[in-house]
Design an enzyme around this catalytic site. Sequence first.
Site, PDB file in Angstrom:
ATOM      1  N   CYS B  72     -24.961  63.352  11.990  1.00 53.06           N
ATOM      2  CA  CYS B  72     -23.485  63.293  12.080  1.00 53.06           C
ATOM      3  C   CYS B  72     -23.207  61.823  12.238  1.00 53.06           C
ATOM      4  CB  CYS B  72     -23.101  64.011  13.337  1.00 53.06           C
ATOM      5  SG  CYS B  72     -23.474  65.610  13.536  1.00 53.06           S
ATOM      6  N   CYS B  75     -22.444  59.488   8.922  1.00 46.92           N
ATOM      7  CA  CYS B  75     -21.103  59.342   8.565  1.00 46.92           C
ATOM      8  C   CYS B  75     -20.069  58.757   9.737  1.00 46.92           C
ATOM      9  CB  CYS B  75     -20.456  60.626   7.929  1.00 46.92           C
ATOM     10  SG  CYS B  75     -21.468  61.196   6.704  1.00 46.92           S
ATOM     11  N   HIS B  76     -20.212  59.136  10.829  1.00 46.40           N
ATOM     12  CA  HIS B  76     -19.272  59.248  11.842  1.00 46.40           C
ATOM     13  C   HIS B  76     -19.593  57.908  12.765  1.00 46.40           C
ATOM     14  CE1 HIS B  76     -16.915  62.756  10.858  1.00 46.40           C
ATOM     15  NE2 HIS B  76     -18.042  63.412  10.820  1.00 46.40           N
ATOM     16  N   CYS B 110     -18.620  70.463   8.376  1.00 49.05           N
ATOM     17  CA  CYS B 110     -19.419  69.217   8.013  1.00 49.05           C
ATOM     18  C   CYS B 110     -20.952  69.557   7.514  1.00 49.05           C
ATOM     19  CB  CYS B 110     -19.334  68.235   9.271  1.00 49.05           C
ATOM     20  SG  CYS B 110     -18.104  67.073   9.120  1.00 49.05           S
ATOM     21  N   CYS B 173      -1.322  88.977  28.001  1.00 42.99           N
ATOM     22  CA  CYS B 173      -1.797  87.580  28.731  1.00 42.99           C
ATOM     23  C   CYS B 173      -0.946  87.261  29.600  1.00 42.99           C
ATOM     24  CB  CYS B 173      -1.897  86.489  27.690  1.00 42.99           C
ATOM     25  SG  CYS B 173      -2.895  87.215  25.940  1.00 42.99           S
ATOM     26  N   CYS B 176      -0.371  88.515  33.481  1.00 42.10           N
ATOM     27  CA  CYS B 176      -1.244  87.736  34.434  1.00 42.10           C
ATOM     28  C   CYS B 176      -0.595  86.195  34.544  1.00 42.10           C
ATOM     29  CB  CYS B 176      -2.597  87.953  34.467  1.00 42.10           C
ATOM     30  SG  CYS B 176      -3.362  89.368  34.715  1.00 42.10           S
ATOM     31  N   HIS B 177      -1.043  85.596  33.437  1.00 43.33           N
ATOM     32  CA  HIS B 177      -0.951  83.852  33.442  1.00 43.33           C
ATOM     33  C   HIS B 177       0.269  83.540  33.410  1.00 43.33           C
ATOM     34  CE1 HIS B 177      -5.439  84.188  32.906  1.00 43.33           C
ATOM     35  NE2 HIS B 177      -4.990  85.006  32.043  1.00 43.33           N
ATOM     36  N   ARG B 214     -13.980  83.539  26.662  1.00 38.81           N
ATOM     37  CA  ARG B 214     -13.172  83.813  27.808  1.00 38.81           C
ATOM     38  C   ARG B 214     -12.057  84.740  27.471  1.00 38.81           C
ATOM     39  NH1 ARG B 214     -12.574  83.966  32.907  1.00 38.81           N
ATOM     40  NH2 ARG B 214     -11.632  86.135  32.021  1.00 38.81           N
ATOM     41  N   CYS B 218     -11.274  88.562  28.852  1.00 36.27           N
ATOM     42  CA  CYS B 218      -9.695  88.862  29.490  1.00 36.27           C
ATOM     43  C   CYS B 218      -9.454  90.163  28.654  1.00 36.27           C
ATOM     44  CB  CYS B 218      -8.935  87.878  29.011  1.00 36.27           C
ATOM     45  SG  CYS B 218      -8.526  86.670  30.366  1.00 36.27           S
TER      46      CYS B 218
END
Lengths: 106, 257
Positions: B72, B75-76, B110, B173, B176-177, B214, B218
């Site tokens: 990586c 290039c970066h 990449c 979602c 609750c949130h 995650r 849920c």
Amino acid sequence: MANVLVNAPKTAKKGDTVEIKALIMHPMETGFRPGANGRIIPRNIVEEFSATWNGREVFRMKMSPAIAANPFVSFFTAATESGTIVLRWSGDEGFVAEHRIAITVT
Amino acid sequence: MIRLRLAVALAGVFCASLAVAQATDPRRSGYLEMGPALQKMQDDDTANPAMLFVQAGAATWAEKVGTAGKSCADCHGDAAVSMRGVAARYPAVTPPLDRPVDLGRRINLCRTTHQQAPALEAEGNDLLALSAFVTLQSRGLPIAPPEDSKLAAMQAQGADLYKRRQGQLNLSCASCHDDNAGRKLAGATIPQAHPTGYPIYRLEWQALGSLKRRLRNCLVGMRAEPWEEGAAEYLALEAYLMDRARGMPLDAPGVRP
């Protein structure tokens, strides 16, 4: 070599208490869990952690399967003399990891 | 000299207004909902277990792989410079594809095109570690999804999903949130679901995990069928959540209970 993160002072005054914090990457597989195929995954834990200050043991602990993955250990010891603290983890499947800390005591 | 003073004064006013904006922003990250012990754990880079993965990711960053034999870094260059702010923008449209992808997919693009190496396993430890290393370079920067019509369409789709009731408990979602954020679900505080810390080290997982993981958690919790691996729904929700958290600082890699 295992991934280790250690937090320790580089210098200390003689007689002072220093805190050493050490975190190591390890699955701490308990040996009680069934895997995707229904068979028990063999136990793979760090069994012992120790610290020596210029060869003299200052801390030792036994680990058990109840300890979570990537165990974090913090302990206190008295600064005695300049030199090297060697942290050593050993466990199942021939696991051994060492980390050296250079410390100057004035 | 007067100019300099003016500039300093203006900068002061700017910082103060930013502080006021943050103080009046009703949005709270998951970090703020945690107890002081966990906040300290996250803030200390030698106690935050996610930093173990960052360390592994840094090694992958410098490792030459694939038939192209490139790392990586080849290039970066220095990730602290080239990757600064990158994680705050994703999901985003990226060449050679003409549609939004998440950071993990971008990294794998990449690998397959420039490094000529096999893609890393989606949500595997290697990809999570490299993602965590890249995300760390944006720590403290505001979340800033780019303005893009294709991304906007995906964000809208995500907003629909966020409000759609599903599963045996018939929850969305938002139930609750949005409606109950800050209140308790059993012993845990319900967060406002701003994805500021991903990939997170969740203590319950004892591992680093992605936002997708995650979301699956849920979905299972609301007794809905999790979407299959690589489904467009995850990306749409992720795009919407990042837009919803626009301007909030990234605190990745986070620790969550």
